[in-house]
Design a protein around this motif. Structure first.
Motif, PDB file in Angstrom:
ATOM      1  N   ASN A   1       0.829  -1.202   0.000  1.00  0.00           N
ATOM      2  CA  ASN A   1       0.000   0.000   0.000  1.00  0.00           C
ATOM      3  C   ASN A   1       0.868   1.259   0.000  1.00  0.00           C
ATOM      4  O   ASN A   1       0.627   2.196  -0.766  1.00  0.00           O
ATOM      5  CB  ASN A   1      -0.931  -0.012   1.221  1.00  0.00           C
ATOM      6  CG  ASN A   1      -1.963   1.084   1.171  1.00  0.00           C
ATOM      7  OD1 ASN A   1      -2.374   1.527   0.108  1.00  0.00           O
ATOM      8  ND2 ASN A   1      -2.381   1.526   2.335  1.00  0.00           N
TER       9      ASN A   1
ATOM     10  N   PHE B   1       2.628   1.753  -3.454  1.00  0.00           N
ATOM     11  CA  PHE B   1       1.756   2.311  -4.489  1.00  0.00           C
ATOM     12  C   PHE B   1       1.387   3.769  -4.196  1.00  0.00           C
ATOM     13  O   PHE B   1       1.311   4.584  -5.117  1.00  0.00           O
ATOM     14  CB  PHE B   1       0.501   1.456  -4.676  1.00  0.00           C
ATOM     15  CG  PHE B   1       0.697   0.322  -5.627  1.00  0.00           C
ATOM     16  CD1 PHE B   1       0.749   0.543  -6.992  1.00  0.00           C
ATOM     17  CD2 PHE B   1       0.860  -0.968  -5.178  1.00  0.00           C
ATOM     18  CE1 PHE B   1       0.943  -0.492  -7.890  1.00  0.00           C
ATOM     19  CE2 PHE B   1       1.053  -2.025  -6.052  1.00  0.00           C
ATOM     20  CZ  PHE B   1       1.091  -1.782  -7.420  1.00  0.00           C
ATOM     21  N   ALA B   2       1.181   4.096  -2.931  1.00  0.00           N
ATOM     22  CA  ALA B   2       0.875   5.492  -2.585  1.00  0.00           C
ATOM     23  C   ALA B   2       2.056   6.399  -2.899  1.00  0.00           C
ATOM     24  O   ALA B   2       1.888   7.486  -3.466  1.00  0.00           O
ATOM     25  CB  ALA B   2       0.500   5.589  -1.108  1.00  0.00           C
TER      26      ALA B   2
ATOM     27  N   GLY C   1       4.445   5.724  -5.038  1.00  0.00           N
ATOM     28  CA  GLY C   1       4.592   5.725  -6.491  1.00  0.00           C
ATOM     29  C   GLY C   1       3.643   6.705  -7.159  1.00  0.00           C
ATOM     30  O   GLY C   1       4.019   7.426  -8.086  1.00  0.00           O
ATOM     31  N   LYS C   2       2.422   6.751  -6.665  1.00  0.00           N
ATOM     32  CA  LYS C   2       1.444   7.678  -7.221  1.00  0.00           C
ATOM     33  C   LYS C   2       1.834   9.124  -6.926  1.00  0.00           C
ATOM     34  O   LYS C   2       1.764   9.989  -7.800  1.00  0.00           O
ATOM     35  CB  LYS C   2       0.055   7.384  -6.644  1.00  0.00           C
ATOM     36  CG  LYS C   2      -1.039   8.214  -7.241  1.00  0.00           C
ATOM     37  CD  LYS C   2      -2.388   7.805  -6.703  1.00  0.00           C
ATOM     38  CE  LYS C   2      -3.478   8.655  -7.318  1.00  0.00           C
ATOM     39  NZ  LYS C   2      -4.804   8.304  -6.816  1.00  0.00           N
ATOM     40  N   ALA C   3       2.280   9.375  -5.707  1.00  0.00           N
ATOM     41  CA  ALA C   3       2.657  10.732  -5.309  1.00  0.00           C
ATOM     42  C   ALA C   3       3.880  11.240  -6.075  1.00  0.00           C
ATOM     43  O   ALA C   3       3.970  12.427  -6.392  1.00  0.00           O
ATOM     44  CB  ALA C   3       2.935  10.783  -3.808  1.00  0.00           C
ATOM     45  N   CYS C   4       4.807  10.341  -6.391  1.00  0.00           N
ATOM     46  CA  CYS C   4       6.056  10.736  -7.065  1.00  0.00           C
ATOM     47  C   CYS C   4       6.028  10.487  -8.565  1.00  0.00           C
ATOM     48  O   CYS C   4       6.991  10.804  -9.261  1.00  0.00           O
ATOM     49  CB  CYS C   4       7.238   9.972  -6.463  1.00  0.00           C
ATOM     50  SG  CYS C   4       7.545  10.339  -4.744  1.00  0.00           S
ATOM     51  N   GLY C   5       4.944   9.887  -9.058  1.00  0.00           N
ATOM     52  CA  GLY C   5       4.890   9.541 -10.471  1.00  0.00           C
ATOM     53  C   GLY C   5       5.897   8.458 -10.828  1.00  0.00           C
ATOM     54  O   GLY C   5       6.481   8.477 -11.907  1.00  0.00           O
ATOM     55  N   SER C   6       6.089   7.523  -9.907  1.00  0.00           N
ATOM     56  CA  SER C   6       7.100   6.474 -10.074  1.00  0.00           C
ATOM     57  C   SER C   6       6.481   5.143 -10.480  1.00  0.00           C
ATOM     58  O   SER C   6       5.294   4.907 -10.285  1.00  0.00           O
ATOM     59  CB  SER C   6       7.838   6.263  -8.748  1.00  0.00           C
ATOM     60  OG  SER C   6       8.370   7.455  -8.272  1.00  0.00           O
ATOM     61  N   HIS C   7       7.322   4.286 -11.001  1.00  0.00           N
ATOM     62  CA  HIS C   7       6.931   2.911 -11.283  1.00  0.00           C
ATOM     63  C   HIS C   7       7.118   2.087 -10.013  1.00  0.00           C
ATOM     64  O   HIS C   7       8.073   2.299  -9.275  1.00  0.00           O
ATOM     65  CB  HIS C   7       7.808   2.302 -12.377  1.00  0.00           C
ATOM     66  CG  HIS C   7       7.630   2.945 -13.705  1.00  0.00           C
ATOM     67  ND1 HIS C   7       6.578   2.647 -14.535  1.00  0.00           N
ATOM     68  CD2 HIS C   7       8.357   3.885 -14.338  1.00  0.00           C
ATOM     69  CE1 HIS C   7       6.673   3.380 -15.629  1.00  0.00           C
ATOM     70  NE2 HIS C   7       7.747   4.145 -15.534  1.00  0.00           N
TER      71      HIS C   7
ATOM     72  N   ALA D   1      -2.871  -2.258  -7.928  1.00  0.00           N
ATOM     73  CA  ALA D   1      -2.555  -1.490  -9.123  1.00  0.00           C
ATOM     74  C   ALA D   1      -3.813  -0.911  -9.773  1.00  0.00           C
ATOM     75  O   ALA D   1      -3.782   0.191 -10.323  1.00  0.00           O
ATOM     76  CB  ALA D   1      -1.785  -2.360 -10.123  1.00  0.00           C
TER      77      ALA D   1
ATOM     78  N   LYS E   1      -6.400   0.127  -8.225  1.00  0.00           N
ATOM     79  CA  LYS E   1      -6.877   1.264  -7.424  1.00  0.00           C
ATOM     80  C   LYS E   1      -6.183   2.504  -7.899  1.00  0.00           C
ATOM     81  O   LYS E   1      -6.505   3.572  -7.853  1.00  0.00           O
ATOM     82  CB  LYS E   1      -6.564   1.043  -5.942  1.00  0.00           C
ATOM     83  CG  LYS E   1      -7.409  -0.022  -5.310  1.00  0.00           C
ATOM     84  CD  LYS E   1      -7.038  -0.147  -3.850  1.00  0.00           C
ATOM     85  CE  LYS E   1      -7.768  -1.284  -3.188  1.00  0.00           C
ATOM     86  NZ  LYS E   1      -7.401  -1.441  -1.790  1.00  0.00           N
TER      87      LYS E   1
END
Length: 85
Positions: free
Chosen positions: A21, A24-25, A27-33, A83, A85
């Motif tokens: 969790n 993914f959070a 990754g979403k915040a940083c625009g990362s894979h 993923a 989500k």
């Protein structure tokens, strides 16, 4: 410097879901894979715990391999769910 890739290592236990969790959070915040590495149990790791006689039993080895497959399927489904989500 931005984070381009995040590695999350999972073995398939329930408490590890929080790590997934967070990965993914972040990754979403940083625009990362987000990359996930699944770790399986190695039957030879149990030689020291149980002695040579038991680990050489095909029943024990098959049980460990069966559990490895079940954990892999569970981790894969968890990653797919997170993923989406």
């Amino acid at each position: 410097m931005s984070i381009k890739s995040i590695l999350c290592i999972l073995g398939g236990s329930e408490p590890e879901l929080s790590a997934l969790n967070v990965a993914f959070a972040l990754g979403k915040a940083c625009g990362s894979h987000v990359r996930v590495l699944h770790i399986s149990l190695d039957p030879s790791d149990y030689i020291g715990l149980f002695g040579d006689g038991l680990i050489n039993s095909s029943t024990v080895i098959e049980a460990i391999q069966k559990e490895n497959k079940a954990r892999f399927k569970r981790v894969r489904q968890q990653v797919i769910t997170f993923a989406k989500k």
